[in-house]
Design an enzyme around this catalytic site. Structure first.
Site, PDB file in Angstrom:
ATOM      1  N   HIS A 198       0.739  -1.173  -0.053  1.00 15.30           N
ATOM      2  CA  HIS A 198       0.037  -0.081  -0.019  1.00 15.30           C
ATOM      3  C   HIS A 198       0.829   1.264   0.135  1.00 15.30           C
ATOM      4  O   HIS A 198       0.288   2.450  -0.329  1.00 15.30           O
ATOM      5  CB  HIS A 198      -1.079  -0.013   1.319  1.00 15.30           C
ATOM      6  CG  HIS A 198      -0.344   0.451   2.410  1.00 15.30           C
ATOM      7  ND1 HIS A 198       0.468  -0.761   3.335  1.00 15.30           N
ATOM      8  CD2 HIS A 198      -0.122   1.405   3.266  1.00 15.30           C
ATOM      9  CE1 HIS A 198       1.058   0.085   4.313  1.00 15.30           C
ATOM     10  NE2 HIS A 198       0.643   1.261   4.117  1.00 15.30           N
TER      11      HIS A 198
HETATM   12  C1  UD1 Z   1      -1.557   5.899   5.694  1.00 15.61           C
HETATM   13  C2  UD1 Z   1      -0.412   6.326   6.253  1.00 15.61           C
HETATM   14  C3  UD1 Z   1       0.662   5.085   6.272  1.00 15.61           C
HETATM   15  C4  UD1 Z   1      -0.103   3.919   6.958  1.00 15.61           C
HETATM   16  C5  UD1 Z   1      -0.995   3.502   6.347  1.00 15.61           C
HETATM   17  C6  UD1 Z   1      -1.789   2.215   6.834  1.00 15.61           C
HETATM   18  C7  UD1 Z   1       0.140   8.703   5.936  1.00 15.61           C
HETATM   19  C8  UD1 Z   1       1.130   9.394   5.311  1.00 15.61           C
HETATM   20  N1  UD1 Z   1       0.299   7.401   5.549  1.00 15.61           N
HETATM   21  O1  UD1 Z   1      -1.276   5.571   4.412  1.00 15.61           O
HETATM   22  O2  UD1 Z   1       1.943   5.457   6.918  1.00 15.61           O
HETATM   23  O3  UD1 Z   1       0.953   2.836   6.877  1.00 15.61           O
HETATM   24  O4  UD1 Z   1      -1.970   4.636   6.530  1.00 15.61           O
HETATM   25  O5  UD1 Z   1      -3.075   2.015   6.103  1.00 15.61           O
HETATM   26  O6  UD1 Z   1      -0.648   9.047   6.671  1.00 15.61           O
HETATM   27  N2  UD1 Z   1      -8.739   5.401   1.598  1.00 15.61           N
HETATM   28  C9  UD1 Z   1     -10.051   4.696   1.594  1.00 15.61           C
HETATM   29  N3  UD1 Z   1     -10.634   4.246   2.629  1.00 15.61           N
HETATM   30  C10 UD1 Z   1     -10.173   4.547   3.927  1.00 15.61           C
HETATM   31  C11 UD1 Z   1      -8.938   5.206   3.988  1.00 15.61           C
HETATM   32  C12 UD1 Z   1      -8.187   5.667   2.866  1.00 15.61           C
HETATM   33  O7  UD1 Z   1     -10.528   4.382   0.537  1.00 15.61           O
HETATM   34  O8  UD1 Z   1     -10.714   4.458   5.124  1.00 15.61           O
HETATM   35  C13 UD1 Z   1      -8.168   5.638   0.381  1.00 15.61           C
HETATM   36  C14 UD1 Z   1      -7.926   7.052   0.271  1.00 15.61           C
HETATM   37  O9  UD1 Z   1      -9.216   7.585  -0.541  1.00 15.61           O
HETATM   38  C15 UD1 Z   1      -6.663   7.349  -0.406  1.00 15.61           C
HETATM   39  C16 UD1 Z   1      -5.817   6.073  -0.058  1.00 15.61           C
HETATM   40  O10 UD1 Z   1      -6.854   5.114   0.373  1.00 15.61           O
HETATM   41  O11 UD1 Z   1      -6.862   7.076  -1.967  1.00 15.61           O
HETATM   42  C17 UD1 Z   1      -4.845   6.304   0.842  1.00 15.61           C
HETATM   43  O12 UD1 Z   1      -5.092   6.707   2.103  1.00 15.61           O
HETATM   44  P1  UD1 Z   1      -4.242   7.668   3.129  1.00 15.61           P
HETATM   45  O13 UD1 Z   1      -4.786   7.965   4.229  1.00 15.61           O
HETATM   46  O14 UD1 Z   1      -3.913   9.000   2.377  1.00 15.61           O
HETATM   47  O15 UD1 Z   1      -2.827   6.830   3.215  1.00 15.61           O
HETATM   48  P2  UD1 Z   1      -2.580   5.463   3.578  1.00 15.61           P
HETATM   49  O16 UD1 Z   1      -2.122   4.882   2.033  1.00 15.61           O
HETATM   50  O17 UD1 Z   1      -3.612   4.713   3.836  1.00 15.61           O
END
Ligand code: UD1
Length: 354
Positions: A198
């Site tokens: 991820h």
């Molecule tokens: C975040 C953390 C990372 C951690 C990870 C665990 C940062 C910079 N990164 O990364 O260190 O390892 O969480 O999961 O904070 N999304 C959904 N549903 C959700 C949450 C996210 O669909 O409930 C999608 C969002 O739309 C986005 C993507 O997932 O496109 C990434 O989410 P984001 O919170 O930006 O970062 P992670 O990759 O989850």
């Protein structure tokens, strides 16, 4: 006040919140960085976490917009609640926003999992860690390496080596996880790999994501791949698929991930937390990155760095299959009682401000 927002923080919160509440009143704030049932709610129910007192509902977005929305909302909550101290965990955007909002209001900040470094500033998590450590008053470090990293940056005051809260979580929940019945069809104990991917550096780079999927698709045992929403979105947009013996499944709850990790032949991941969980559970790990902040896990081949190159990944899997490495995790990450130490230190700091 404890600020959380993303999946790995809910796991760390579980032992921490229990310990903290034996000493002080805790106000829990959820930023809303993770909001799907599978990414957030299921952790609160499964780990019996206290319901957040405040939910900021910031949702997803680019780093600046997300962190900015958190800062604005957190500042208002901090002013209203007037906590004696703010606790942040790990290295996500929610960590940075919590630390920065509190520090700018002159409130003391305690950082759980302080001092970790991958020395790769292209990772958003590395930026978050460094900035958070430099505005924190209490730096609660899991390992001696973390303490040394802080000393190299001139941070010596308020530094405590407390052990690792994820070791606490494993100690608390592994017995329950082991009693669970396997939930994924066709997956037999000891006869599968568990993979996750991820990280921005992998999920958002088409070449690297294709490399990881190619490697997983060529493995000779079934591979469970719980798909993070970020990776699912990217695979869909790029038309990338996993083949071979890969089982794509939705994100799994914590207890299921513990069980899957403890019974896998090996874990292949770019997650920071899973590298350490695999190590704590005695399962060899292959890390789909060029660097790791959990450097202790590399000793004796318990964890191997391969990046996203299919040939390097295949070689690392072959090495682990040839000779399974063995190690004692307690020597590195403590006895599974870090949360109680952290709570004692935080309670003393809170009392000294009254
Ligand atoms: C975040 C953390 C990372 C951690 C990870 C665990 C940062 C910079 N990164 O990364 O260190 O390892 O969480 O999961 O904070 N999304 C959904 N549903 C959700 C949450 C996210 O669909 O409930 C999608 C969002 O739309 C986005 C993507 O997932 O496109 C990434 O989410 P984001 O919170 O930006 O970062 P992670 O990759 O989850």
């Amino acid at each position: 006040m404890t600020v959380v927002g993303a999946r790995p923080q809910f796991v760390k919160l579980a032992p921490l919140s229990r310990a903290l509440r034996r000493h002080v009143r805790e106000v829990l704030v959820h930023t809303g960085q993770h909001y799907d049932r599978e990414m957030s709610d299921v952790f609160f129910s499964e780990l019996a976490l206290p319901a957040p007192d405040r939910h900021l509902g910031v949702g997803s977005g680019p780093h600046g917009a997300m962190t900015g929305r958190m800062l604005e909302a957190l500042e208002a909550v901090l002013v209203e609640e007037g906590p004696a101290l703010v606790v942040v965990l790990g290295d996500t955007n929610s960590t940075l926003a919590g630390a920065l909002a509190a520090a700018k209001l002159g409130l003391p900040v305690a950082h759980v999992e302080a001092g970790l470094r991958s020395f790769d500033l292209r990772m958003p998590e590395e930026i978050n860690r460094r900035l958070t450590d430099h505005v924190s008053d209490l730096l609660l470090c899991p390992t001696p390496t973390a303490v040394r990293n802080l000393a190299h940056e001139g941070i010596r005051h308020g530094v405590h080596r407390v052990g690792d809260v994820m070791a606490d979580a494993v100690r608390l929940w592994l017995p329950r996880a082991r009693r669970r019945r396997p939930a994924i069809k066709g997956i037999v104990r000891g006869a599968y790999y568990l993979a996750t991917v991820h990280r921005q550096e992998n999920a958002d780079d088409p070449g690297r994501l294709a490399g990881v999927l190619e490697a997983l698709s060529s493995l000779r045992h079934p591979t469970v791949l719980p798909l993070h929403p970020r990776t699912a979105q990217r695979m869909e947009a790029l038309g990338l698929k996993a083949g071979g013996l890969v089982h794509l499944v939705p994100p799994q709850p914590y207890l299921e991930m513990l069980r899957l990790q403890s019974e896998a032949r090996a874990v292949l991941t770019d997650s920071g937390g899973m590298q350490k969980e695999a190590y704590l559970l005695g399962t060899p790990c292959i890390t789909l990155r060029e660097t790791t902040e959990w450097v202790e896990t590399l000793r004796g081949g318990a964890n191997r760095l391969t990046g996203a190159d299919p040939r390097r990944i295949a070689r690392a899997v072959a090495a682990v299959e040839r000779k399974r490495p063995r190690w004692d995790p307690r020597l590195t990450y403590g006895d599974g009682h870090a949360a109680e130490r952290i709570a004692t230190i935080i309670a003393a700091a809170v009392r000294s401000r009254r």
